[in-house]
Design a protein around this motif. Structure first.
Motif, mmCIF file in Angstrom:
data_model
loop_
_atom_site.group_PDB
_atom_site.id
_atom_site.type_symbol
_atom_site.label_atom_id
_atom_site.label_comp_id
_atom_site.label_asym_id
_atom_site.label_seq_id
_atom_site.Cartn_x
_atom_site.Cartn_y
_atom_site.Cartn_z
ATOM 1 N N GLY A 66 0.800 -1.209 0.000
ATOM 2 C CA GLY A 66 0.000 0.000 0.000
ATOM 3 C C GLY A 66 0.837 1.264 0.000
ATOM 4 O O GLY A 66 1.837 1.389 -0.709
ATOM 5 N N TYR A 67 0.400 2.233 0.828
ATOM 6 C CA TYR A 67 1.040 3.543 0.867
ATOM 7 C C TYR A 67 2.077 3.671 1.979
ATOM 8 O O TYR A 67 2.589 4.771 2.220
ATOM 9 C CB TYR A 67 -0.014 4.638 1.018
ATOM 10 N N THR A 68 2.377 2.574 2.663
ATOM 11 C CA THR A 68 3.442 2.639 3.670
ATOM 12 C C THR A 68 4.792 2.756 2.979
ATOM 13 O O THR A 68 5.025 2.152 1.921
ATOM 14 C CB THR A 68 3.377 1.401 4.586
ATOM 15 N N GLU A 69 5.676 3.537 3.588
ATOM 16 C CA GLU A 69 7.008 3.792 3.023
ATOM 17 C C GLU A 69 7.743 2.488 2.732
ATOM 18 O O GLU A 69 7.727 1.546 3.528
ATOM 19 C CB GLU A 69 7.809 4.626 4.032
ATOM 20 N N ARG A 70 8.372 2.445 1.548
ATOM 21 C CA ARG A 70 9.210 1.305 1.183
ATOM 22 C C ARG A 70 10.676 1.700 1.296
ATOM 23 O O ARG A 70 11.056 2.795 0.906
ATOM 24 C CB ARG A 70 8.905 0.860 -0.252
#
Length: 275
Positions: A66-70
């Protein structure tokens, strides 16, 4: 690209973590599955507001989704996801929560409850593997996916019993989520690479580990699940000391979509303590 899945942001395990948070009751954390276009929002957007009338419902995008930092330096494995989950609870000031885990999220629920039993109250598992099993075509489709709407629809055919559940809206939601920069590349790092010949053997949480999990648990599984075979749910229910099993007929891997009303009813009852 749609940003419908963006919620709030909290720092957990030094990652900017995307999560959704509704309601004010006892905390319940919804843990999404894996696969192309999966996020907390695509898995749980119908469930969140319904359960939030009674519970505080938190649905995070776990590391790599999703939109969690990679971050390129992270090695994604169950130990990392458990640490990330505990980090989310700590950052939100939640000492103890119940868990609803879908597929991969079910495995994460089991791993977290085994490692940090005092942080969790009750567990609901959906389409969750246990011990070793052969990679199914549904799981293989996640590895093979290359972002397009047609490819997303094809990847999803393995999941529900009734193909009518693969709506244009769902295809679009998951296609858009699969366009998040790094999403598909990240997914291939998370999934086991299929063997060139013969079966690819995957590992859920070992039966010896789940046998030691004492939390009251509700195991939900679709009888016609072609992604995680129903035998996995039966194995879990037999191994766990305080587990009940509900098998849904004419139901595939998407229990929360294919059997929405009974899923909500069963989950509510279990989370209340069976009352």
């Amino acid at each position: 690209m749609s940003d419908a899945g963006r919620g709030r942001t909290v720092q957990a395990l030094d990652l900017d973590t995307n999560y959704h948070d509704q309601g004010t009751g006892a905390p319940v954390v919804l843990l999404h599955g894996s696969g192309p276009g999966v996020s907390a929002w695509t898995n749980w957007k119908r469930v969140i507001p319904v359960l939030a009338d009674e519970f505080r419902v938190i649905a995070p995008d776990m590391a790599g989704f999703g939109y969690t930092e990679r971050r390129a330096d992270l090695a994604y494995d169950m130990k990392l996801w458990v640490k990330h989950l505990i980090g989310i609870l700590d950052a939100l000031g939640i000492g103890k929560a119940s868990l609803i885990g879908n597929s991969f999220g079910g495995s994460l629920s089991l791993a977290a409850a085994a490692r940090f039993p005092d942080r969790f109250e009750r567990i609901v598992l959906m389409g969750t593997p246990c011990d070793k099993f052969a990679m199914t075509p549904g799981l293989r489709a996640g590895w093979d996916y290359t972002p397009s709407r047609d490819a997303m629809r094809q990847a999803m055919v393995h999941f529900p019993y009734d193909p009518a559940f693969i709506t244009p809206e769902l295809v679009e939601d998951r296609y858009q989520a699969s366009l998040i920069p790094g999403a598909q590349e990240g997914l291939r790092k998370l999934l086991a690479k299929p063997a060139e010949e013969g079966e690819t053997i995957l590992s859920g949480i070992p039966e010896s580990v789940v046998a030691g999990i004492e939390h009251p648990t509700l195991v939900l599984h679709g009888r016609e699940d072609r992604v995680i075979p129903v035998e996995m749910g039966i194995r879990l229910a037999r191994a766990m000391p305080h587990a009940d099993l509900h098998m849904f007929g004419k139901c595939g891997h998407w229990v929360q979509a294919e059997r929405f009303d009974p899923f909500v009813e069963l989950a509510r009852k279990h989370l209340r303590g069976g009352a």
